[in-house]
Design an enzyme around this catalytic site. Sequence first.
Site, PDB file in Angstrom:
ATOM      1  N   HIS A   8      39.906  34.024  35.559  1.00 16.60           N
ATOM      2  CA  HIS A   8      41.214  34.640  35.823  1.00 16.60           C
ATOM      3  C   HIS A   8      41.348  35.057  37.277  1.00 16.60           C
ATOM      4  O   HIS A   8      40.370  35.132  38.013  1.00 16.60           O
ATOM      5  CB  HIS A   8      41.451  35.849  34.910  1.00 16.60           C
ATOM      6  CG  HIS A   8      40.508  36.997  35.110  1.00 16.60           C
ATOM      7  ND1 HIS A   8      39.380  37.195  34.341  1.00 16.60           N
ATOM      8  CD2 HIS A   8      40.504  38.015  36.020  1.00 16.60           C
ATOM      9  CE1 HIS A   8      38.747  38.288  34.747  1.00 16.60           C
ATOM     10  NE2 HIS A   8      39.400  38.812  35.771  1.00 16.60           N
ATOM     11  N   HIS A  81      41.427  40.194  42.967  1.00 18.55           N
ATOM     12  CA  HIS A  81      40.121  39.538  42.853  1.00 18.55           C
ATOM     13  C   HIS A  81      40.257  38.212  42.111  1.00 18.55           C
ATOM     14  O   HIS A  81      41.286  37.919  41.513  1.00 18.55           O
ATOM     15  CB  HIS A  81      39.106  40.439  42.143  1.00 18.55           C
ATOM     16  CG  HIS A  81      39.413  40.731  40.699  1.00 18.55           C
ATOM     17  ND1 HIS A  81      40.172  41.804  40.295  1.00 18.55           N
ATOM     18  CD2 HIS A  81      39.063  40.081  39.560  1.00 18.55           C
ATOM     19  CE1 HIS A  81      40.266  41.807  38.970  1.00 18.55           C
ATOM     20  NE2 HIS A  81      39.603  40.766  38.497  1.00 18.55           N
ATOM     21  N   GLU A 130      34.684  38.582  41.025  1.00 13.08           N
ATOM     22  CA  GLU A 130      34.140  39.056  39.752  1.00 13.08           C
ATOM     23  C   GLU A 130      33.366  37.910  39.122  1.00 13.08           C
ATOM     24  O   GLU A 130      33.853  36.783  39.064  1.00 13.08           O
ATOM     25  CB  GLU A 130      35.293  39.495  38.824  1.00 13.08           C
ATOM     26  CG  GLU A 130      34.832  40.012  37.475  1.00 13.08           C
ATOM     27  CD  GLU A 130      36.004  40.453  36.585  1.00 13.08           C
ATOM     28  OE1 GLU A 130      37.171  40.348  37.023  1.00 13.08           O
ATOM     29  OE2 GLU A 130      35.738  40.884  35.452  1.00 13.08           O
TER      30      GLU A 130
HETATM   31 CO    CO Z   1      39.035  40.711  36.461  1.00 15.97          CO
END
Ligand code: CO
Length: 141
Positions: A8, A81, A130
């Site tokens: 994502h 992110h 991440e």
């Molecule tokens: Co995230």
Amino acid sequence: MKLGRLNHVGVATPSIEKSIAFYRDVMGAEVIREPFDLPAQGVKVCFVDTPNSQIELIEPLGESSPIAGFLAKNPDGGQHHICYEVPDIHAAKTWFEGKGARVLGEPRIGAHGTLIFFVHPRDMGGVLTEIMETPRPGASH
Ligand code: CO
């Protein structure tokens, strides 16, 4: 390590409610998941599905939210992110540390219910990254 699937893109927003309306009405998103609180991360989260990935809307939860500073600098929100999957979170942490990249804290449960950690943007070409263990089939979210 082998670069895994893009899971994502994290987008900070001052209002998940307004962002949901934007993704629905302007972007044509058809699948928008139910928002939920993630107190351990200090954020409220809502996933918007795209055909090949997801947008993770994140809104501050509480005064000491880690994204409060980001929103102070970017009051309208913005891209926060990028999240990639790995098969083994602990092996990935060892890998990044071996490359001299600053891993921010210990692996912890993330928004998909699997272990995640963040890597400092200064060691990642300016992108807060991440790293997330791939969810097992049948897991929630
Ligand atoms: Co995230």
